[in-house]
Motif scaffolding. Structure first.
Motif, PDB file in Angstrom:
ATOM      1  N   LEU A  54     -26.318 -17.678 -57.120  1.00  0.00           N
ATOM      2  CA  LEU A  54     -27.640 -18.413 -57.148  1.00  0.00           C
ATOM      3  C   LEU A  54     -28.193 -18.090 -58.143  1.00  0.00           C
ATOM      4  CD1 LEU A  54     -28.709 -18.002 -53.190  1.00  0.00           C
ATOM      5  CD2 LEU A  54     -28.508 -20.239 -54.577  1.00  0.00           C
ATOM      6  N   PRO A  55     -29.516 -18.502 -58.686  1.00  0.00           N
ATOM      7  CA  PRO A  55     -29.800 -17.707 -60.380  1.00  0.00           C
ATOM      8  C   PRO A  55     -30.383 -16.239 -59.508  1.00  0.00           C
ATOM      9  CG  PRO A  55     -31.036 -19.769 -59.079  1.00  0.00           C
ATOM     10  CD  PRO A  55     -30.233 -19.649 -58.144  1.00  0.00           C
ATOM     11  N   THR A  56     -29.991 -15.214 -60.633  1.00  0.00           N
ATOM     12  CA  THR A  56     -30.345 -13.919 -61.158  1.00  0.00           C
ATOM     13  C   THR A  56     -31.764 -13.705 -60.166  1.00  0.00           C
ATOM     14  OG1 THR A  56     -28.711 -13.758 -62.110  1.00  0.00           O
ATOM     15  CG2 THR A  56     -30.723 -12.218 -62.299  1.00  0.00           C
ATOM     16  N   LEU A  57     -32.101 -12.503 -59.814  1.00  0.00           N
ATOM     17  CA  LEU A  57     -33.446 -12.438 -58.690  1.00  0.00           C
ATOM     18  C   LEU A  57     -33.871 -11.878 -59.721  1.00  0.00           C
ATOM     19  CD1 LEU A  57     -32.573 -11.924 -55.599  1.00  0.00           C
ATOM     20  CD2 LEU A  57     -33.774 -14.240 -56.068  1.00  0.00           C
ATOM     21  N   ARG A  58     -35.055 -11.827 -60.457  1.00  0.00           N
ATOM     22  CA  ARG A  58     -35.808 -11.850 -61.184  1.00  0.00           C
ATOM     23  C   ARG A  58     -37.415 -11.931 -61.358  1.00  0.00           C
ATOM     24  NH1 ARG A  58     -32.975  -9.336 -67.281  1.00  0.00           N
ATOM     25  NH2 ARG A  58     -30.656  -9.856 -66.056  1.00  0.00           N
ATOM     26  N   GLY A  59     -38.146 -11.332 -60.912  1.00  0.00           N
ATOM     27  CA  GLY A  59     -40.089 -11.236 -60.519  1.00  0.00           C
ATOM     28  C   GLY A  59     -40.713 -12.358 -61.829  1.00  0.00           C
ATOM     29  N   SER A  60     -40.280 -11.323 -62.965  1.00  0.00           N
ATOM     30  CA  SER A  60     -40.900 -11.889 -64.326  1.00  0.00           C
ATOM     31  C   SER A  60     -40.229 -13.327 -64.548  1.00  0.00           C
ATOM     32  CB  SER A  60     -39.831 -11.155 -65.234  1.00  0.00           C
ATOM     33  OG  SER A  60     -39.000 -10.813 -65.327  1.00  0.00           O
ATOM     34  N   THR A  61     -39.483 -13.922 -64.370  1.00  0.00           N
ATOM     35  CA  THR A  61     -39.266 -15.105 -65.027  1.00  0.00           C
ATOM     36  C   THR A  61     -39.550 -16.197 -64.346  1.00  0.00           C
ATOM     37  OG1 THR A  61     -37.156 -15.750 -63.625  1.00  0.00           O
ATOM     38  CG2 THR A  61     -36.448 -14.769 -65.117  1.00  0.00           C
ATOM     39  N   TYR A  62     -40.500 -16.008 -63.449  1.00  0.00           N
ATOM     40  CA  TYR A  62     -41.238 -16.666 -63.314  1.00  0.00           C
ATOM     41  C   TYR A  62     -42.542 -16.895 -62.951  1.00  0.00           C
ATOM     42  CZ  TYR A  62     -37.075 -18.091 -60.069  1.00  0.00           C
ATOM     43  OH  TYR A  62     -35.843 -18.137 -59.590  1.00  0.00           O
ATOM     44  N   SER A  63     -43.742 -17.797 -63.511  1.00  0.00           N
ATOM     45  CA  SER A  63     -45.051 -17.969 -63.989  1.00  0.00           C
ATOM     46  C   SER A  63     -45.903 -17.408 -63.048  1.00  0.00           C
ATOM     47  CB  SER A  63     -45.356 -19.073 -64.873  1.00  0.00           C
ATOM     48  OG  SER A  63     -45.563 -20.207 -64.294  1.00  0.00           O
ATOM     49  N   LYS A  64     -46.682 -17.076 -63.205  1.00  0.00           N
ATOM     50  CA  LYS A  64     -47.284 -16.285 -62.324  1.00  0.00           C
ATOM     51  C   LYS A  64     -48.749 -17.892 -61.735  1.00  0.00           C
ATOM     52  CE  LYS A  64     -52.361 -13.986 -61.829  1.00  0.00           C
ATOM     53  NZ  LYS A  64     -53.868 -13.460 -62.766  1.00  0.00           N
ATOM     54  N   LYS A  65     -47.686 -18.752 -61.543  1.00  0.00           N
ATOM     55  CA  LYS A  65     -49.107 -20.097 -61.450  1.00  0.00           C
ATOM     56  C   LYS A  65     -48.017 -20.692 -60.778  1.00  0.00           C
ATOM     57  CE  LYS A  65     -50.646 -24.946 -63.179  1.00  0.00           C
ATOM     58  NZ  LYS A  65     -50.561 -25.978 -64.137  1.00  0.00           N
ATOM     59  N   VAL A  66     -47.021 -20.708 -60.682  1.00  0.00           N
ATOM     60  CA  VAL A  66     -46.242 -20.877 -59.642  1.00  0.00           C
ATOM     61  C   VAL A  66     -46.033 -20.115 -58.511  1.00  0.00           C
ATOM     62  CG1 VAL A  66     -43.782 -21.657 -59.733  1.00  0.00           C
ATOM     63  CG2 VAL A  66     -44.241 -22.259 -61.411  1.00  0.00           C
ATOM     64  N   VAL A  67     -45.920 -19.036 -58.913  1.00  0.00           N
ATOM     65  CA  VAL A  67     -45.670 -17.587 -57.733  1.00  0.00           C
ATOM     66  C   VAL A  67     -47.010 -17.765 -56.993  1.00  0.00           C
ATOM     67  CG1 VAL A  67     -45.652 -15.692 -57.192  1.00  0.00           C
ATOM     68  CG2 VAL A  67     -44.409 -16.298 -58.796  1.00  0.00           C
ATOM     69  N   ASN A  68     -48.022 -18.397 -57.467  1.00  0.00           N
ATOM     70  CA  ASN A  68     -49.628 -18.223 -56.987  1.00  0.00           C
ATOM     71  C   ASN A  68     -48.949 -19.684 -56.078  1.00  0.00           C
ATOM     72  OD1 ASN A  68     -50.570 -15.493 -57.378  1.00  0.00           O
ATOM     73  ND2 ASN A  68     -51.689 -16.345 -59.042  1.00  0.00           N
ATOM     74  N   ALA A  69     -49.524 -20.503 -56.711  1.00  0.00           N
ATOM     75  CA  ALA A  69     -48.937 -22.036 -56.065  1.00  0.00           C
ATOM     76  C   ALA A  69     -47.696 -22.112 -54.777  1.00  0.00           C
ATOM     77  CB  ALA A  69     -48.055 -23.203 -56.999  1.00  0.00           C
ATOM     78  N   SER A  70     -46.708 -21.230 -54.271  1.00  0.00           N
ATOM     79  CA  SER A  70     -46.192 -21.048 -53.128  1.00  0.00           C
ATOM     80  C   SER A  70     -47.388 -20.107 -52.533  1.00  0.00           C
ATOM     81  CB  SER A  70     -45.565 -19.886 -53.229  1.00  0.00           C
ATOM     82  OG  SER A  70     -45.684 -18.466 -54.238  1.00  0.00           O
ATOM     83  N   MET A  71     -48.574 -19.694 -52.410  1.00  0.00           N
ATOM     84  CA  MET A  71     -49.247 -18.471 -52.041  1.00  0.00           C
ATOM     85  C   MET A  71     -50.734 -19.407 -51.801  1.00  0.00           C
ATOM     86  SD  MET A  71     -47.877 -16.082 -51.798  1.00  0.00           S
ATOM     87  CE  MET A  71     -49.304 -14.507 -51.533  1.00  0.00           C
ATOM     88  N   SER A  72     -50.466 -18.577 -49.596  1.00  0.00           N
ATOM     89  CA  SER A  72     -51.630 -19.459 -49.073  1.00  0.00           C
ATOM     90  C   SER A  72     -52.934 -18.965 -48.326  1.00  0.00           C
ATOM     91  CB  SER A  72     -50.659 -20.580 -48.110  1.00  0.00           C
ATOM     92  OG  SER A  72     -51.128 -19.189 -46.886  1.00  0.00           O
ATOM     93  N   GLY A  73     -54.149 -19.098 -48.893  1.00  0.00           N
ATOM     94  CA  GLY A  73     -55.639 -18.060 -48.647  1.00  0.00           C
ATOM     95  C   GLY A  73     -55.643 -17.316 -49.519  1.00  0.00           C
ATOM     96  N   ARG A  74     -56.221 -16.779 -50.073  1.00  0.00           N
ATOM     97  CA  ARG A  74     -56.608 -15.920 -51.421  1.00  0.00           C
ATOM     98  C   ARG A  74     -55.752 -14.763 -51.060  1.00  0.00           C
ATOM     99  NH1 ARG A  74     -62.573 -12.763 -50.836  1.00  0.00           N
ATOM    100  NH2 ARG A  74     -61.783 -11.986 -52.783  1.00  0.00           N
TER     101      ARG A  74
END
Length: 139
Positions: A54-74
């Motif tokens: 699977l793709p190497t797990l590096r948090g920095s490779t995903y944009s803030k916008k993509v990550v925040n879109a996966s979150m619910s609530g504040r």
């Protein structure tokens, strides 16, 4: 009483069939530099195995916008780095669940799970003979 008599041959046939086993292994290995983990899913069955990297797990490779879109609530309880790391871990868990669901639709049943460090082993069982008979019988 008639239904118990009708089920007796089915129970006798089911107990004589030989189960097959399959193992799904989720593993995390450090990459060559030791900076990121390289997740793999391996299916081991009947003397063969197939590993999917699977793709190497590096948090920095995903944009803030993509990550925040996966979150619910504040979104204010954690840092961006923590949210990115959680996001990439969830991508791995998602791939793991998809594979388990795929195996389940093929008739495999989970019988045991073992975790050792970052390695998780799932033992699944399939009773081919009983499944074949169940699919051909009609009421």
């Amino acid at each position: 009483m008639l239904s118990l008599v009708a089920l007796a041959p089915v129970h006798a046939q089911k107990s004589t069939s030989t189960p097959r086993y399959l193992m799904l292994v989720r593993d995390l290995d450090l990459d060559a530099g030791g900076l990121a983990t390289k997740p793999t899913l391996t299916v081991i069955e009947d003397g063969t195995f197939t590993t999917v990297e699977l793709p190497t797990l590096r948090g920095s490779t995903y944009s803030k916008k993509v990550v925040n879109a996966s979150m619910s609530g504040r979104i204010d309880s954690t840092t961006n780095l923590l949210r990115r790391n959680r996001y990439v871990s969830n991508l791995l868990y998602q791939a793991e669940v998809k594979k388990l669901n795929e195996l389940g639709t093929q008739g495999w049943v989970l019988v045991n799970t073992l975790q050792e460090g970052t390695t998780v082993r799932y033992l699944l069982q399939k009773n081919e003979e009983a499944l074949g008979r169940a699919g051909t019988s009609s009421r």
